[in-house]
Design an enzyme around this catalytic site. Structure first.
Site, mmCIF file in Angstrom:
data_model
loop_
_atom_site.group_PDB
_atom_site.id
_atom_site.type_symbol
_atom_site.label_atom_id
_atom_site.label_comp_id
_atom_site.label_asym_id
_atom_site.label_seq_id
_atom_site.Cartn_x
_atom_site.Cartn_y
_atom_site.Cartn_z
ATOM 1 N N ARG A 1 -12.140 17.067 23.229
ATOM 2 C CA ARG A 1 -11.424 16.005 23.667
ATOM 3 C C ARG A 1 -10.530 16.430 24.180
ATOM 4 N NH1 ARG A 1 -13.254 14.509 27.738
ATOM 5 N NH2 ARG A 1 -14.913 14.443 26.728
ATOM 6 N N GLU B 1 20.318 11.641 48.988
ATOM 7 C CA GLU B 1 19.209 10.884 50.085
ATOM 8 C C GLU B 1 19.386 10.174 50.887
ATOM 9 O OE1 GLU B 1 15.686 8.500 48.675
ATOM 10 O OE2 GLU B 1 16.259 7.637 49.428
ATOM 11 N N LYS C 1 6.327 11.117 39.996
ATOM 12 C CA LYS C 1 5.819 10.142 39.764
ATOM 13 C C LYS C 1 4.534 10.948 38.887
ATOM 14 C CE LYS C 1 7.057 8.640 44.066
ATOM 15 N NZ LYS C 1 7.309 8.921 45.548
ATOM 16 N N LYS D 1 19.045 8.454 45.863
ATOM 17 C CA LYS D 1 18.357 8.691 46.021
ATOM 18 C C LYS D 1 18.729 6.714 46.998
ATOM 19 C CE LYS D 1 14.834 8.692 45.843
ATOM 20 N NZ LYS D 1 12.985 8.696 45.540
ATOM 21 N N ASP E 1 14.385 11.869 53.975
ATOM 22 C CA ASP E 1 13.598 10.604 53.733
ATOM 23 C C ASP E 1 12.775 9.971 54.868
ATOM 24 O OD1 ASP E 1 11.887 9.700 51.242
ATOM 25 O OD2 ASP E 1 13.491 7.946 51.900
#
Length: 285
Positions: free
Chosen positions: A102, A202, A137, A169, A224
């Site tokens: 698995r 950013e 992410k 950011k 962005d």
């Protein structure tokens, strides 16, 4: 060449942690049903089309669980595979094959899905200078493998984590009191702590792009959520002074248009956060 984060220690730590999660004190299904000393063979069946990833990892998983397992690799990471192909054959103690099955499948299915998507999207922008990048992410405790899969698929790994690059950011800029303050405080902190890290800032509009260019002392400018016209203008303003990264809501449908704006990099969280796994199974024979 493997990325620097793929150390033997990091891979071994992941495998040990994953086995502790899945097996705990024992795989009682296999221990109770399979006679001691029973041996067998199983083949890895590819039930989809795409780019295979996790082959090297699979061998390490099998061998980590039981050094008596023998693994014959029939494909290698990055190979193009199709439905019906056999990826590997594992032989040895039957219970060990079942106990490690698995973890091998979970890793290879997801990694192959990521590598396949990355490869497909990378092919779409080969006529431009843009390179496709991943993001942070990722799935907690599985980032190592997800970024490895992006690399196998031909993508570029962005920073691995919060410690190997500075990315200022919008929230950093706002909390710091503006772009100038954020950059100044960052550079002072890095100097005081003897840290040699790249800095990315950013930007949300052309005014912020102009401000970053004027302040300087950084390495990358992120563009962005800009429309195409604004992005092309920003790339023109930046010139060769800094590398540019397009980010924010970029999809397979908009990828080529973004790349043709002239950016150096395009980051897509979708490479890792919403990919479809490849169908792979292990079958005794």
């Amino acid at each position: 060449m493997k990325p620097s984060y793929l150390s033997e220690e990091a891979i071994s730590t992941f495998i040990e942690s994953a086995f502790a999660e899945d097996i705990g004190p024992g795989d009682y299904s296999s221990l109770s049903a399979i006679p001691s000393g029973k041996t067998g063979h199983a083949k890895l069946l590819i039930k989809g089309n795409g780019i295979i990833a996790g082959v090297e990892l699979a061998e390490k998983i099998f061998k980590t669980f039981d050094s008596n397992l023998q693994v014959e690799l029939l494909v290698k990471d990055g190979d193009e595979v199709k439905f019906g192909d056999i990826g590997l054959i594992v032989s040895g103690p039957s219970a060990s094959i079942l106990s490690s099955e698995r973890l091998v499948l979970n890793c290879m299915q997801r990694m192959s899905g990521i590598a396949t998507l990355t490869h497909r999207l990378t092919e779409k922008i080969l006529h431009t200078k843009a390179r496709l990048m991943d993001t942070r992410k990722t799935t907690p405790n599985f980032r190592l493998m997800e970024k490895w899969a992006v690399h196998i698929g031909g993508g570029v790994n962005h920073r691995f984590a919060l410690y190997d690059m500075v990315m200022l950011k919008d929230n950093h800029v706002d909390f710091a009191g503006g772009i100038e303050a954020a950059i100044a405080q960052t550079k002072a902190y890095l100097k005081e702590n003897n840290l040699d890290l790249k800095i990315e800032v950013e930007t949300r509009n052309l005014e912020e792009v102009a401000e970053v260019i004027e302040i300087g002392g950084i390495d990358f400018i992120m563009l962005d959520n800009m429309d195409y016209a604004t992005m092309r203008k920003a790339v023109e303003m930046v010139g060769d002074n800094f590398k540019t990264e397009a980010s924010g809501g970029i999809t397979e449908e908009t990828l080529v248009d973004v790349a043709e704006c002239g950016v150096d990099f395009i980051s897509m969280g979708a490479l890792t956060h919403s990919v479809q796994s490849m169908d792979i199974s292990l079958k005794a024979f």
